[in-house]
Design an enzyme around this catalytic site. Sequence first.
Site, PDB file in Angstrom:
ATOM      1  N   ASP A   1      34.037 -18.878 -32.264  1.00  0.00           N
ATOM      2  CA  ASP A   1      35.607 -19.377 -32.723  1.00  0.00           C
ATOM      3  C   ASP A   1      36.590 -17.873 -32.370  1.00  0.00           C
ATOM      4  OD1 ASP A   1      34.988 -18.362 -34.902  1.00  0.00           O
ATOM      5  OD2 ASP A   1      36.796 -20.285 -35.409  1.00  0.00           O
TER       6      ASP A   1
ATOM      7  N   HIS B   1      33.103   7.790 -16.886  1.00  0.00           N
ATOM      8  CA  HIS B   1      33.607   6.988 -17.417  1.00  0.00           C
ATOM      9  C   HIS B   1      33.187   6.789 -18.916  1.00  0.00           C
ATOM     10  CE1 HIS B   1      35.063   4.306 -13.800  1.00  0.00           C
ATOM     11  NE2 HIS B   1      35.815   5.767 -14.103  1.00  0.00           N
TER      12      HIS B   1
ATOM     13  N   ASP C   1      40.311  11.758 -22.101  1.00  0.00           N
ATOM     14  CA  ASP C   1      40.734  10.927 -21.303  1.00  0.00           C
ATOM     15  C   ASP C   1      41.530   9.569 -21.951  1.00  0.00           C
ATOM     16  OD1 ASP C   1      42.314   9.102 -19.185  1.00  0.00           O
ATOM     17  OD2 ASP C   1      40.616   9.777 -17.539  1.00  0.00           O
TER      18      ASP C   1
ATOM     19  N   ASP D   1      48.226   7.483 -19.194  1.00  0.00           N
ATOM     20  CA  ASP D   1      47.042   8.075 -18.780  1.00  0.00           C
ATOM     21  C   ASP D   1      46.922   9.571 -18.668  1.00  0.00           C
ATOM     22  OD1 ASP D   1      44.595   8.004 -17.874  1.00  0.00           O
ATOM     23  OD2 ASP D   1      45.446   7.211 -16.155  1.00  0.00           O
TER      24      ASP D   1
ATOM     25  N   HIS E   1      46.263   7.737  -8.887  1.00  0.00           N
ATOM     26  CA  HIS E   1      46.468   6.863  -8.569  1.00  0.00           C
ATOM     27  C   HIS E   1      47.675   6.140  -8.876  1.00  0.00           C
ATOM     28  CE1 HIS E   1      45.613   6.211 -12.935  1.00  0.00           C
ATOM     29  NE2 HIS E   1      44.690   7.300 -12.919  1.00  0.00           N
TER      30      HIS E   1
ATOM     31  N   HIS F   1      45.467   1.341 -13.493  1.00  0.00           N
ATOM     32  CA  HIS F   1      45.148   1.890 -12.266  1.00  0.00           C
ATOM     33  C   HIS F   1      45.991   0.969 -11.527  1.00  0.00           C
ATOM     34  CE1 HIS F   1      40.829   3.662 -12.684  1.00  0.00           C
ATOM     35  NE2 HIS F   1      41.799   4.624 -12.955  1.00  0.00           N
TER      36      HIS F   1
ATOM     37  N   TYR G   1      33.510  19.599 -12.177  1.00  0.00           N
ATOM     38  CA  TYR G   1      32.016  18.581 -13.642  1.00  0.00           C
ATOM     39  C   TYR G   1      30.516  19.789 -13.068  1.00  0.00           C
ATOM     40  CZ  TYR G   1      36.020  14.822 -13.855  1.00  0.00           C
ATOM     41  OH  TYR G   1      37.130  14.915 -14.038  1.00  0.00           O
TER      42      TYR G   1
ATOM     43  N   ARG H   1      38.290  17.862 -16.932  1.00  0.00           N
ATOM     44  CA  ARG H   1      40.007  17.209 -16.025  1.00  0.00           C
ATOM     45  C   ARG H   1      41.156  17.626 -17.432  1.00  0.00           C
ATOM     46  NH1 ARG H   1      37.277  12.681 -15.709  1.00  0.00           N
ATOM     47  NH2 ARG H   1      38.681  11.559 -17.054  1.00  0.00           N
TER      48      ARG H   1
END
Length: 439
Positions: A38, A241, A258, A269, A352, A359, A386, A404
């Site tokens: 629940d 990610h 990030d 962001d 973006h 995004h 990278y 980055r």
Amino acid sequence: MSIASVEYAARRRELMARIGRQAVAIIAAPGEVTRNNDVHYPYRPASDFRYLTGFCEPDAVAVLAPGREDGEFLLFCRPRDAEREIWDGLRAGPDGAREQYGANESDVTDAFVRALPELLAGREQVYFDLGADAARDKQLLEALGGLRQQARRGASAPAAICSLAEPLHHMRLFKSDGELALMREAGRVSAAAHARAMRACRPGMNEFALAAELHHEFERHGMSWAYPSIVGGGGNACILHYIENAAALRDGDLVLIDAGAEHAGYAADITRTFPVNGEFSGPQRAVYEVVLAAQQAAVAACQPGNDYQAPHRAAVKQLTEGLVSLGMLRGEVSELVEAEAYRPFYMHGTGHWLGMDVHDVGDYKIDGEWRLLEPGMTLTIEPGLYFRAGNADVDERYWDIGVRIEDDIHITADGPENLTDAVPKAVDEIQALMADRRA
Ligand code: GLY
Ligand code: MN
Ligand code: MN
């Protein structure tokens, strides 16, 4: 700080003007999703629905019916429920939908399906996002089918189901003063969170402990994360990610963070990369300076009238020059750019749109061409490099370095406004802030 109710009303009027008087728009908010037994996942209002109504409860439907005599804005929502409200919190109910949210008419959500044929009849198009919720799709299709069966009795059903994306996402792409104020605040708190993480960082700490520093800063300002935070030490920075955030931070490594807060439905962001021990090594600094130069060149290209890819082109030129000077690429920079020789080391875009969604919505191209940047748009600028361990084309000194740098840029008539510049990004600034923490 929040969006004023007059702004929500203006958004609804603008959407109705965009779809025209022969159309009706139906915008649904999904129900809660069970996590286990629940327990539900924390509910995040759907951005389109929130943008038009400011209403944040689950399981609701808004209808915008231009020219409708009994009112153009209908809101269907959960009923008041004394028992459930003891457990889960207050509900506005249909009365609150009118009194607090400006609906002309309201009812319980279950009544929506019964009201649907009348709302669709006589309209030429219905704007509705098919595919988001199978149950709502079925209700709409059945209502359309029912109306078509009654054609001999004079009923007429919309001939077209149109996507809300074209009229609505164009509106969301351009930020109002009220939205910009919220985004500046999200940017300010997110920047403070990154600075806090830099100050807290020590060799031997875990990535999740650094994530906790970020989240502490977000939450003490009543915000939460806009997307799962990425805290990657060493080679984990090369996993774009990476959200596991479970490894120990090693002396001598860089850490890439990030992370951004969401404030009243609007996202920040930010990415920063810094040395775990507070001092860049020679190779780390060399890579970092290349990415920083690329990021600065890309931000400078965020000028109204430039096309959306102008910042990306500026970034890849700088990155490619840097890759040549670091010895990872050989040849003419312009030819290497043309051949996208940078892609093994820079495999994502330079940014973006940013807004309610990290995004965010909005077209990137118009008639097949990159659209021009205009005042009011907000986007991220986030180049990186990278170098995964084991890459034989890269000197071992650079293995496991991932860098980055990301900021949130609002386009103004005078050029770029950086919403997230309160967190250091120059090498000396970062080292000075981290040296202070040892004092
Ligand atoms: N945080 C996701 C991104 O930078 O696109
Ligand atoms: Mn990011
Ligand atoms: Mn981003």
